[in-house]
Scaffold this motif. Structure first.
Motif, PDB file in Angstrom:
ATOM      1  N   ALA A  14       0.825  -1.208   0.000  1.00 16.71           N
ATOM      2  CA  ALA A  14       0.000   0.000   0.000  1.00 16.71           C
ATOM      3  C   ALA A  14       0.856   1.254   0.000  1.00 16.71           C
ATOM      4  O   ALA A  14       0.718   2.128   0.831  1.00 16.71           O
ATOM      5  CB  ALA A  14      -0.933  -0.003   1.201  1.00 16.71           C
ATOM      6  N   SER A  16       2.038   4.780  -0.788  1.00 15.52           N
ATOM      7  CA  SER A  16       1.285   6.000  -1.085  1.00 15.52           C
ATOM      8  C   SER A  16       1.836   6.624  -2.360  1.00 15.52           C
ATOM      9  O   SER A  16       2.918   6.286  -2.819  1.00 15.52           O
ATOM     10  CB  SER A  16       1.397   6.986   0.063  1.00 15.52           C
ATOM     11  OG  SER A  16       2.619   7.652   0.003  1.00 15.52           O
ATOM     12  N   VAL A  18       3.031   9.424  -2.753  1.00 14.59           N
ATOM     13  CA  VAL A  18       4.284  10.117  -2.447  1.00 14.59           C
ATOM     14  C   VAL A  18       5.469   9.167  -2.579  1.00 14.59           C
ATOM     15  O   VAL A  18       6.504   9.540  -3.125  1.00 14.59           O
ATOM     16  CB  VAL A  18       4.245  10.718  -1.028  1.00 14.59           C
ATOM     17  CG1 VAL A  18       5.567  11.377  -0.702  1.00 14.59           C
ATOM     18  CG2 VAL A  18       3.108  11.712  -0.910  1.00 14.59           C
ATOM     19  N   ARG A  57       5.203  17.838  -4.057  1.00 11.75           N
ATOM     20  CA  ARG A  57       5.963  18.666  -3.123  1.00 11.75           C
ATOM     21  C   ARG A  57       6.482  17.846  -1.945  1.00 11.75           C
ATOM     22  O   ARG A  57       7.607  18.030  -1.494  1.00 11.75           O
ATOM     23  CB  ARG A  57       5.106  19.820  -2.609  1.00 11.75           C
ATOM     24  CG  ARG A  57       4.993  20.968  -3.593  1.00 11.75           C
ATOM     25  CD  ARG A  57       4.088  22.049  -3.050  1.00 11.75           C
ATOM     26  NE  ARG A  57       4.604  22.654  -1.834  1.00 11.75           N
ATOM     27  CZ  ARG A  57       5.355  23.748  -1.803  1.00 11.75           C
ATOM     28  NH1 ARG A  57       5.674  24.339  -2.923  1.00 11.75           N
ATOM     29  NH2 ARG A  57       5.780  24.238  -0.672  1.00 11.75           N
ATOM     30  N   GLU A  58       5.647  16.948  -1.458  1.00 10.37           N
ATOM     31  CA  GLU A  58       6.080  16.108  -0.331  1.00 10.37           C
ATOM     32  C   GLU A  58       7.238  15.205  -0.732  1.00 10.37           C
ATOM     33  O   GLU A  58       8.189  15.005   0.043  1.00 10.37           O
ATOM     34  CB  GLU A  58       4.903  15.287   0.194  1.00 10.37           C
ATOM     35  CG  GLU A  58       3.863  16.154   0.882  1.00 10.37           C
ATOM     36  CD  GLU A  58       2.740  15.340   1.512  1.00 10.37           C
ATOM     37  OE1 GLU A  58       2.955  14.157   1.819  1.00 10.37           O
ATOM     38  OE2 GLU A  58       1.636  15.892   1.690  1.00 10.37           O
ATOM     39  N   ARG A  62      11.263  15.167   0.733  1.00 13.54           N
ATOM     40  CA  ARG A  62      12.034  14.003   1.172  1.00 13.54           C
ATOM     41  C   ARG A  62      13.398  13.960   0.519  1.00 13.54           C
ATOM     42  O   ARG A  62      14.407  13.684   1.160  1.00 13.54           O
ATOM     43  CB  ARG A  62      11.276  12.728   0.821  1.00 13.54           C
ATOM     44  CG  ARG A  62      10.369  12.297   1.945  1.00 13.54           C
ATOM     45  CD  ARG A  62      10.391  10.810   2.064  1.00 13.54           C
ATOM     46  NE  ARG A  62       9.377  10.289   1.183  1.00 13.54           N
ATOM     47  CZ  ARG A  62       8.749   9.141   1.378  1.00 13.54           C
ATOM     48  NH1 ARG A  62       9.041   8.398   2.388  1.00 13.54           N
ATOM     49  NH2 ARG A  62       7.839   8.737   0.560  1.00 13.54           N
TER      50      ARG A  62
ATOM     51  N   ARG B  57       2.742  18.507   6.802  1.00 15.52           N
ATOM     52  CA  ARG B  57       3.088  17.245   6.141  1.00 15.52           C
ATOM     53  C   ARG B  57       4.428  17.338   5.428  1.00 15.52           C
ATOM     54  O   ARG B  57       5.229  16.403   5.473  1.00 15.52           O
ATOM     55  CB  ARG B  57       1.997  16.864   5.136  1.00 15.52           C
ATOM     56  CG  ARG B  57       0.788  16.214   5.769  1.00 15.52           C
ATOM     57  CD  ARG B  57      -0.292  15.937   4.743  1.00 15.52           C
ATOM     58  NE  ARG B  57       0.151  14.976   3.743  1.00 15.52           N
ATOM     59  CZ  ARG B  57      -0.076  13.668   3.807  1.00 15.52           C
ATOM     60  NH1 ARG B  57      -0.709  13.175   4.842  1.00 15.52           N
ATOM     61  NH2 ARG B  57       0.346  12.864   2.872  1.00 15.52           N
ATOM     62  N   GLU B  58       4.690  18.472   4.810  1.00 19.20           N
ATOM     63  CA  GLU B  58       5.976  18.619   4.123  1.00 19.20           C
ATOM     64  C   GLU B  58       7.130  18.595   5.115  1.00 19.20           C
ATOM     65  O   GLU B  58       8.186  18.019   4.857  1.00 19.20           O
ATOM     66  CB  GLU B  58       5.979  19.915   3.311  1.00 19.20           C
ATOM     67  CG  GLU B  58       5.031  19.854   2.122  1.00 19.20           C
ATOM     68  CD  GLU B  58       5.130  21.083   1.234  1.00 19.20           C
ATOM     69  OE1 GLU B  58       6.152  21.772   1.252  1.00 19.20           O
ATOM     70  OE2 GLU B  58       4.142  21.350   0.497  1.00 19.20           O
ATOM     71  N   ARG B  61       7.752  15.081   6.130  1.00 16.76           N
ATOM     72  CA  ARG B  61       8.479  14.340   5.089  1.00 16.76           C
ATOM     73  C   ARG B  61       9.972  14.572   5.213  1.00 16.76           C
ATOM     74  O   ARG B  61      10.776  13.670   5.035  1.00 16.76           O
ATOM     75  CB  ARG B  61       8.011  14.777   3.705  1.00 16.76           C
ATOM     76  CG  ARG B  61       6.592  14.387   3.369  1.00 16.76           C
ATOM     77  CD  ARG B  61       6.415  12.899   3.264  1.00 16.76           C
ATOM     78  NE  ARG B  61       5.098  12.527   2.785  1.00 16.76           N
ATOM     79  CZ  ARG B  61       4.645  11.287   2.763  1.00 16.76           C
ATOM     80  NH1 ARG B  61       5.397  10.302   3.219  1.00 16.76           N
ATOM     81  NH2 ARG B  61       3.446  11.011   2.329  1.00 16.76           N
ATOM     82  N   ARG B  62      10.337  15.800   5.484  1.00 21.51           N
ATOM     83  CA  ARG B  62      11.754  16.106   5.633  1.00 21.51           C
ATOM     84  C   ARG B  62      12.358  15.337   6.788  1.00 21.51           C
ATOM     85  O   ARG B  62      13.437  14.764   6.677  1.00 21.51           O
ATOM     86  CB  ARG B  62      11.927  17.596   5.909  1.00 21.51           C
ATOM     87  CG  ARG B  62      12.101  18.393   4.690  1.00 21.51           C
ATOM     88  CD  ARG B  62      13.140  19.466   4.976  1.00 21.51           C
ATOM     89  NE  ARG B  62      12.847  20.637   4.186  1.00 21.51           N
ATOM     90  CZ  ARG B  62      13.001  21.879   4.608  1.00 21.51           C
ATOM     91  NH1 ARG B  62      13.406  22.114   5.835  1.00 21.51           N
ATOM     92  NH2 ARG B  62      12.747  22.882   3.824  1.00 21.51           N
ATOM     93  N   GLY B  65      13.083  11.812   6.117  1.00 25.58           N
ATOM     94  CA  GLY B  65      14.353  11.624   5.421  1.00 25.58           C
ATOM     95  C   GLY B  65      15.531  11.647   6.380  1.00 25.58           C
ATOM     96  O   GLY B  65      16.560  11.041   6.122  1.00 25.58           O
ATOM     97  N   PRO B  73       2.197   4.023   5.726  1.00 25.90           N
ATOM     98  CA  PRO B  73       1.131   4.468   4.831  1.00 25.90           C
ATOM     99  C   PRO B  73      -0.255   4.176   5.382  1.00 25.90           C
ATOM    100  O   PRO B  73      -0.511   3.074   5.857  1.00 25.90           O
ATOM    101  CB  PRO B  73       1.378   3.649   3.550  1.00 25.90           C
ATOM    102  CG  PRO B  73       2.824   3.340   3.584  1.00 25.90           C
ATOM    103  CD  PRO B  73       3.177   3.194   5.038  1.00 25.90           C
ATOM    104  N   ASN B  74      -1.089   5.163   5.346  1.00 24.24           N
ATOM    105  CA  ASN B  74      -2.485   5.039   5.790  1.00 24.24           C
ATOM    106  C   ASN B  74      -2.637   4.788   7.281  1.00 24.24           C
ATOM    107  O   ASN B  74      -3.748   4.596   7.772  1.00 24.24           O
ATOM    108  CB  ASN B  74      -3.216   3.928   5.032  1.00 24.24           C
ATOM    109  CG  ASN B  74      -3.437   4.309   3.600  1.00 24.24           C
ATOM    110  OD1 ASN B  74      -3.876   5.419   3.311  1.00 24.24           O
ATOM    111  ND2 ASN B  74      -3.098   3.422   2.700  1.00 24.24           N
TER     112      ASN B  74
END
Lengths: 235, 235
Positions: A14, A16, A18, A57-58, A62, B57-58, B61-62, B65, B73-74
């Motif tokens: 699953a 995503s 992203v 963008r997300e 990363r 969210r962005e 994401r960083r 990393g 996910p989810n």
DNA sequence: TCGGTTTTTAGTGTAGACAGTTTGCAAAGT
DNA sequence: ACTTTGCAAACTGTCTACACTAAAAACCGA
């Protein structure tokens, strides 16, 4: 994929959007579809991929964290620039990390694993003599991958085979900086395996360091020569 | 800064909201406001910060990393879990990287820089005797920071003083795993400086490795004891 | 009472719209 | 001709709304 029997033994991860986009971007950068220094327009790229800007963008964020992309606020995103200095920096770090990995491997690797490594090397010897070029690529990666893996240090593994490796791959595609050392590399690999077989941590680390150090010096020279040639072309 | 004439020579950095949020999140994790293993609800956190979910969210994401956060996910985002094994892994990597940094420093550091380092150590000696605990914190960081900095290797610097350091700080707050070794650490630092002053790469690397290795062994034991105590409490 | 199934609900994933900045261009002034 | 200033287009930054997924709760049958 997997048109065989059963329900489908594939792990349903699953992923995503992203995740998918991140991989696609990564591949595009590494493969050279997105050249270093090139500006990325979010809307354009999103349209090309058939998605909206959010997930894109997300994904970009990363890759920022992994240093493959660079963003300037209100300006835009660019593919990380390449330079001989940066390559040298990368390989220095790699020397430190893989040296340590090899040291640990010397104490942790089982004899069976070492024998596998030797088999791998024999297979590679054929590739070298037939100069198929295979060895430069995945063959070399496989060798280093196995050593890192044997440490059992997840963090170290992910650095060596993940982040660092991706960064280096960018250079491989850019020019033929890496490679052209198949024979020397193979001999150095043999030396490493010998140290591992003797379960000698010091020798193992030293051998790995020398191997990467040689690659570093070679790559640096090749890169600079290539850059000089580029400059000459522009005249 | 620069309260002189002219309009205002301050650099207008124009940090984006994502940058700010990233830092706040980072601080919150490192300071222990967000405990390891804790689940993060995007909407809730966004409300608390007075922003929408997008930038949050962005930022997440960083930090993914950088391995401070983990997302399934989810399912959701969690603060990266801590364990003695992981700490050990981290410190092993640090040993490799800082060892290399110290090796390079031995060849690159100017005598002036080394003298500064010695001054720093003398200042620390006072802190240790007064057991102010300062040394454990920024003092130690300052020492390692200067050595890394002197290599001029941006990539190495950012790993040692950035990513890796942040990860380790999480452990420092969690328990008193680090520290309790002020005197030993100071002596080890002195040994490192001596090697640097002699411009002896091998000795410098060895001294730094021993220093971190000792810290690793100490931290591992302290952490495991703390974990055992926690378990006993639960009974 | 317990196991399994359905419904609900909370939360993540994605898309689209709007606002704020930057940059390039063009016109006016020197 | 050259600089300056105002304008406009394009792109990034942010927010809101909706779709989809998965875990939790309620329900039913044994």
């Amino acid at each position: 994929m997997a048109p065989t029997s059963k329900v489908s033994s594939e792990k349903i991860v699953a992923k995503s959007l992203v995740d998918v986009v991140t991989e696609r971007l990564e591949d595009a950068i590494v493969a050279g579809d997105l050249v270093p220094g090139e500006r990325i327009l979010e809307q354009v790229l999103a349209n090309e991929m058939g998605i909206s800007r959010g997930p894109l963008r997300e994904a970009i964020r990363r890759l920022e964290g992994r240093r493959l992309l660079e963003r300037k606020p209100n300006i835009g995103v660019r593919v990380a620039e390449l330079s001989p200095e940066r390559l040298n920096e990368l390989l220095t770090v790699r020397e430190a990390l893989e040296g340590m990995a090899c040291r640990i491997a010397a104490t942790k690797m089982t004899d069976a694993e070492i024998q596998d490594l030797e088999k791998l090397l024999n297979a590679h010897a054929r590739d070298v003599s037939s100069s198929s070029g295979y060895y430069q690529q995945s063959g070399d990666f496989d060798f280093h991958f196995r050593i890192a893996q044997s440490t059992g240090n997840e963090f170290l593994i992910s650095m060596v085979t993940g982040d660092l490796y991706d960064l280096l791959r960018v250079y491989r595609y850019k020019s033929s900086t890496m490679g052209g050392r198949a024979e020397e590399a193979l001999n150095e690999h043999k030396k490493i395996v010998a140290a591992l077989a003797a379960h000698d941590p010091d020798a193992a680390e030293a051998a790995m360091r020398e191997h990467i150090s040689n690659a570093r010096i070679h790559a640096k020279r090749a890169f600079e020569e290539a850059a000089a040639a580029d400059k000459a072309d522009a005249s």
